[in-house]
Design an enzyme around this catalytic site. Structure first.
Site, PDB file in Angstrom:
ATOM      1  N   ARG A 119       0.819  -1.230   0.000  1.00 14.37           N
ATOM      2  CA  ARG A 119       0.000   0.000   0.000  1.00 14.37           C
ATOM      3  C   ARG A 119       0.843   1.266   0.000  1.00 14.37           C
ATOM      4  O   ARG A 119       0.397   2.335   0.410  1.00 14.37           O
ATOM      5  CB  ARG A 119      -0.959   0.045   1.192  1.00 14.37           C
ATOM      6  N   LYS A 141       1.579  11.899 -10.575  1.00 13.40           N
ATOM      7  CA  LYS A 141       0.724  11.046 -11.423  1.00 13.40           C
ATOM      8  C   LYS A 141       1.499   9.789 -11.779  1.00 13.40           C
ATOM      9  O   LYS A 141       2.597   9.878 -12.349  1.00 13.40           O
ATOM     10  CB  LYS A 141       0.311  11.778 -12.698  1.00 13.40           C
ATOM     11  N   GLU A 183       6.873  21.002 -23.618  1.00 12.26           N
ATOM     12  CA  GLU A 183       6.280  21.165 -22.279  1.00 12.26           C
ATOM     13  C   GLU A 183       6.862  22.408 -21.596  1.00 12.26           C
ATOM     14  O   GLU A 183       6.162  23.104 -20.852  1.00 12.26           O
ATOM     15  CB  GLU A 183       6.528  19.915 -21.417  1.00 12.26           C
ATOM     16  N   LYS A 225       5.110  24.011 -11.887  1.00  4.93           N
ATOM     17  CA  LYS A 225       4.303  22.796 -11.682  1.00  4.93           C
ATOM     18  C   LYS A 225       4.036  22.585 -10.192  1.00  4.93           C
ATOM     19  O   LYS A 225       2.923  22.220  -9.801  1.00  4.93           O
ATOM     20  CB  LYS A 225       4.994  21.576 -12.296  1.00  4.93           C
ATOM     21  N   GLU A 235      -6.172  17.269  -9.337  1.00  2.00           N
ATOM     22  CA  GLU A 235      -6.746  17.800 -10.578  1.00  2.00           C
ATOM     23  C   GLU A 235      -8.264  17.973 -10.514  1.00  2.00           C
ATOM     24  O   GLU A 235      -9.010  17.488 -11.363  1.00  2.00           O
ATOM     25  CB  GLU A 235      -6.354  16.906 -11.763  1.00  2.00           C
ATOM     26  N   ARG A 239      -5.209  22.453 -11.878  1.00  2.00           N
ATOM     27  CA  ARG A 239      -4.184  21.570 -12.463  1.00  2.00           C
ATOM     28  C   ARG A 239      -4.494  21.267 -13.927  1.00  2.00           C
ATOM     29  O   ARG A 239      -3.596  20.968 -14.716  1.00  2.00           O
ATOM     30  CB  ARG A 239      -4.058  20.276 -11.642  1.00  2.00           C
ATOM     31  N   ASN A 243      -2.750  21.136 -19.001  1.00  3.25           N
ATOM     32  CA  ASN A 243      -3.095  20.381 -20.207  1.00  3.25           C
ATOM     33  C   ASN A 243      -3.277  21.261 -21.441  1.00  3.25           C
ATOM     34  O   ASN A 243      -3.940  20.851 -22.395  1.00  3.25           O
ATOM     35  CB  ASN A 243      -4.383  19.585 -19.957  1.00  3.25           C
ATOM     36  N   HIS A 246      -3.302  19.718 -24.847  1.00  2.00           N
ATOM     37  CA  HIS A 246      -3.275  18.264 -24.678  1.00  2.00           C
ATOM     38  C   HIS A 246      -4.521  17.552 -25.197  1.00  2.00           C
ATOM     39  O   HIS A 246      -4.446  16.372 -25.529  1.00  2.00           O
ATOM     40  CB  HIS A 246      -3.041  17.904 -23.200  1.00  2.00           C
ATOM     41  N   HIS A 250      -3.503  14.459 -27.313  1.00  2.00           N
ATOM     42  CA  HIS A 250      -3.833  13.068 -27.003  1.00  2.00           C
ATOM     43  C   HIS A 250      -4.600  12.437 -28.166  1.00  2.00           C
ATOM     44  O   HIS A 250      -4.403  11.270 -28.500  1.00  2.00           O
ATOM     45  CB  HIS A 250      -4.656  12.981 -25.714  1.00  2.00           C
ATOM     46  N   HIS A 263       4.953  12.538 -27.611  1.00  2.00           N
ATOM     47  CA  HIS A 263       3.950  13.324 -26.895  1.00  2.00           C
ATOM     48  C   HIS A 263       4.205  14.840 -27.062  1.00  2.00           C
ATOM     49  O   HIS A 263       3.295  15.602 -27.406  1.00  2.00           O
ATOM     50  CB  HIS A 263       3.976  12.911 -25.423  1.00  2.00           C
TER      51      HIS A 263
HETATM   52  P1  NAD Z   1      10.568   7.655 -22.425  1.00  2.00           P
HETATM   53  O1  NAD Z   1      10.525   7.355 -21.003  1.00  2.00           O
HETATM   54  O2  NAD Z   1      10.073   6.622 -23.386  1.00  2.00           O
HETATM   55  O3  NAD Z   1      12.043   8.073 -22.820  1.00  2.00           O
HETATM   56  C1  NAD Z   1      12.330   8.412 -24.158  1.00  2.00           C
HETATM   57  C2  NAD Z   1      13.579   7.686 -24.662  1.00  2.00           C
HETATM   58  O4  NAD Z   1      14.732   8.319 -24.125  1.00  2.00           O
HETATM   59  C3  NAD Z   1      13.664   6.231 -24.250  1.00  2.00           C
HETATM   60  O5  NAD Z   1      14.177   5.479 -25.318  1.00  2.00           O
HETATM   61  C4  NAD Z   1      14.665   6.261 -23.080  1.00  2.00           C
HETATM   62  O6  NAD Z   1      15.342   5.034 -22.905  1.00  2.00           O
HETATM   63  C5  NAD Z   1      15.597   7.332 -23.559  1.00  2.00           C
HETATM   64  N1  NAD Z   1      16.366   8.019 -22.523  1.00  2.00           N
HETATM   65  C6  NAD Z   1      15.964   8.382 -21.286  1.00  2.00           C
HETATM   66  N2  NAD Z   1      16.894   9.135 -20.699  1.00  2.00           N
HETATM   67  C7  NAD Z   1      17.932   9.235 -21.560  1.00  2.00           C
HETATM   68  C8  NAD Z   1      19.178   9.895 -21.529  1.00  2.00           C
HETATM   69  N3  NAD Z   1      19.531  10.684 -20.516  1.00  2.00           N
HETATM   70  N4  NAD Z   1      20.019   9.757 -22.582  1.00  2.00           N
HETATM   71  C9  NAD Z   1      19.639   9.010 -23.653  1.00  2.00           C
HETATM   72  N5  NAD Z   1      18.457   8.395 -23.772  1.00  2.00           N
HETATM   73  C10 NAD Z   1      17.605   8.513 -22.716  1.00  2.00           C
HETATM   74  O7  NAD Z   1       9.737   8.987 -22.783  1.00  2.00           O
HETATM   75  P2  NAD Z   1       9.413  10.291 -21.949  1.00  2.00           P
HETATM   76  O8  NAD Z   1       9.059  11.296 -22.959  1.00  2.00           O
HETATM   77  O9  NAD Z   1      10.432  10.605 -20.943  1.00  2.00           O
HETATM   78  O10 NAD Z   1       8.094   9.874 -21.152  1.00  2.00           O
HETATM   79  C11 NAD Z   1       6.905   9.538 -21.830  1.00  2.00           C
HETATM   80  C12 NAD Z   1       5.965   8.907 -20.829  1.00  2.00           C
HETATM   81  O11 NAD Z   1       5.696   9.841 -19.783  1.00  2.00           O
HETATM   82  C13 NAD Z   1       4.624   8.514 -21.399  1.00  2.00           C
HETATM   83  O12 NAD Z   1       4.299   7.206 -20.978  1.00  2.00           O
HETATM   84  C14 NAD Z   1       3.643   9.516 -20.793  1.00  2.00           C
HETATM   85  O13 NAD Z   1       2.363   8.971 -20.603  1.00  2.00           O
HETATM   86  C15 NAD Z   1       4.305   9.818 -19.495  1.00  2.00           C
HETATM   87  N6  NAD Z   1       3.963  11.116 -18.903  1.00  2.00           N
HETATM   88  C16 NAD Z   1       3.615  11.151 -17.602  1.00  2.00           C
HETATM   89  C17 NAD Z   1       3.314  12.354 -17.002  1.00  2.00           C
HETATM   90  C18 NAD Z   1       2.981  12.386 -15.540  1.00  2.00           C
HETATM   91  O14 NAD Z   1       2.597  13.437 -15.033  1.00  2.00           O
HETATM   92  N7  NAD Z   1       3.149  11.288 -14.834  1.00  2.00           N
HETATM   93  C19 NAD Z   1       3.376  13.548 -17.729  1.00  2.00           C
HETATM   94  C20 NAD Z   1       3.749  13.486 -19.070  1.00  2.00           C
HETATM   95  C21 NAD Z   1       4.045  12.257 -19.657  1.00  2.00           C
HETATM   96  N1  GLY Z   2       1.282  16.348 -16.936  1.00  2.00           N
HETATM   97  C1  GLY Z   2       0.169  17.033 -16.394  1.00  2.00           C
HETATM   98  C2  GLY Z   2       0.018  16.863 -14.922  1.00  2.00           C
HETATM   99  O1  GLY Z   2       0.892  16.332 -14.263  1.00  2.00           O
HETATM  100  O2  GLY Z   2      -0.990  17.235 -14.393  1.00  2.00           O
END
Ligand code: NAD
Ligand code: GLY
Length: 362
Positions: A119, A141, A183, A225, A235, A239, A243, A246, A250, A263
């Site tokens: 948990r 998130k 972003e 943020k 949210e 918050r 978006n 977005h 999306h 993205h």
């Molecule tokens: P990702 O995690 O897929 O990373 C992108 C690529 O970069 C991957 O191939 C990774 O291995 C590589 N990489 C990472 N760090 C590196 C580095 N320092 N040097 C070289 N390569 C590196 O993509 P992302 O854009 O970081 O994240 C996308 C994800 O985040 C999605 O699943 C999305 O839904 C999520 N997301 C979450 C939130 C949230 O608030 N939780 C917000 C926006 C996006």
């Molecule tokens: N990425 C949008 C949020 O964290 O609310």
């Protein structure tokens, strides 16, 4: 060394942003006096940064490393269960710590595992993409995907600390770096006119990944943020402004198949669509649209959709947005740099015309 507080009553935490800090031993408080750590990462990131991270952990701790495939598909029920099995077999308890080392994929998955192991156990974010450093690692998130859509199973679960080393961005490829910049530009547009001007002034340093400039830029994004999340963690209100662009983004990602558009690339065009809508309804001056377009162009982000995009499919996908109220779309629209608003939207004919205008002629 910039440090930002996410102020959340009984679960506040710091976001520490310092170039070349990954391997530096941290104060014990950063590691919560844990004696057991699981680093969750992927092969690519582990090859680059695992050794450095290991140096920074307390020398008397037990550390296991679990790698997941480097793809969005890792945000799956299968990986979620696999990670739980490994942690339970290693006798992890609530006082053990999970460290996410990587981009948003690793962070979202590891965070949801941390939220659910007994948990909730300790959770440390060590984001290594620009998107993760300015957005996904802060705010709590966490999620995995379901066959019917992205991020549908998850929870709000705040990390205990976020440790950001902007120099890790030196190895990130140009396309991923640009996607993170979408972003960054978004924060300027929704919250901070001065930051938008600062981005414009410092754009060459940003493109060259100058350490000090990146520290300041990432810290400003995290503090915007943090303020929004502190005011509205779950949210229910403001918050949603995070978006901007977005709802369009999306939908574009969704109908194209994930991975075709990054993205941030979809967010860039999504912000332009939202801004054009605002200009055409006299809610925003055209000069602000051009400022946004200039920045997006400078960072090599897309200004248009592709000829393959089907406008009706985009609009249908927009109706699946989590923010929609009853049957109406809720669009975050820019009014001027530093000010955005949420407006209900019902005019589908206009949307059709707007989106068609962003499809290049064949
Ligand atoms: P990702 O995690 O897929 O990373 C992108 C690529 O970069 C991957 O191939 C990774 O291995 C590589 N990489 C990472 N760090 C590196 C580095 N320092 N040097 C070289 N390569 C590196 O993509 P992302 O854009 O970081 O994240 C996308 C994800 O985040 C999605 O699943 C999305 O839904 C999520 N997301 C979450 C939130 C949230 O608030 N939780 C917000 C926006 C996006
Ligand atoms: N990425 C949008 C949020 O964290 O609310």
């Amino acid at each position: 060394m910039p440090s930002v507080k996410v102020d959340l009553a009984d679960h506040s935490y710091q976001v520490e942003i310092t170039a070349h800090s990954l391997s530096a031993p941290k104060e014990t408080s950063a590691f919560l006096s844990s004696k057991q750590f699981a680093i969750i990462s992927n092969q690519l990131v582990a090859d680059l940064y695992l050794e450095d991270l290991l140096k920074s952990l307390p020398s008397d701790s037990e550390v296991i490393t679990i790698l997941v495939p480097d793809t969005e598909q890792s945000k799956s029920f299968e990986q979620f269960i696999r990670l739980h099995t490994k942690l339970l077999e290693a006798r992890f308890s609530r006082s053990s710590s999970i460290i996410a080392l990587g981009g948003g994929v690793v962070g979202d998955l590891a965070g949801f595992v941390a939220a659910t192991l007994h948990r909730g156990c300790n959770f440390i974010q060590v984001p290594t993409t620009l998107l993760a450093q300015v957005d996904s690692s802060v705010g709590g998130k966490t999620a995995i995907n379901h066959a019917t859509g992205k991020n549908l199973i998850g929870s709000f679960y705040q990390p205990n600390i976020v440790i950001i080393d902007p120099s890790t961005l030196s190895t990130l490829d140009d396309r991923q770096y640009a996607a993170g910049m979408a972003e960054v530009i978004k924060y300027g547009f929704i919250e901070d006119e001065h930051f938008l001007a600062w981005l414009d002034k410092n754009k060459e340093h940003i493109r060259n990944k100058d350490d000090r400039t990146l520290e300041l830029m990432i810290a400003r994004c995290c503090s915007i943020k943090a303020a929004v999340v502190s005011a509205d963690e779950k949210e229910k209100g403001i918050r949603v402004l995070l978006n901007l662009g977005h709802t369009f983004a999306h939908a574009i990602e969704n109908i194209s198949g994930y991975g075709i558009w990054l993205h941030g690339e979809a967010v860039a065009v999504g912000m332009l669509l939202a801004a054009k809508l605002s200009v055409e309804h006299q809610w925003m001056k055209a000069e602000h649209y051009f400022k946004l377009e200039q920045l997006i162009k400078y960072f090599n982000l897309p200004l248009k959709l592709t000829a393959k995009i089907n406008v009706d499919e985009v609009i249908d996908a927009m109706y699946l947005d989590k923010k929609n109220l009853n049957k109406d779309l809720q669009l975050v629209l820019p009014i001027k740099p530093g000010l955005s608003e949420v407006k209900s939207w019902t005019d589908e004919n206009y949307l059709h015309k707007l989106i068609t205008g962003f499809i290049p002629e064949k």
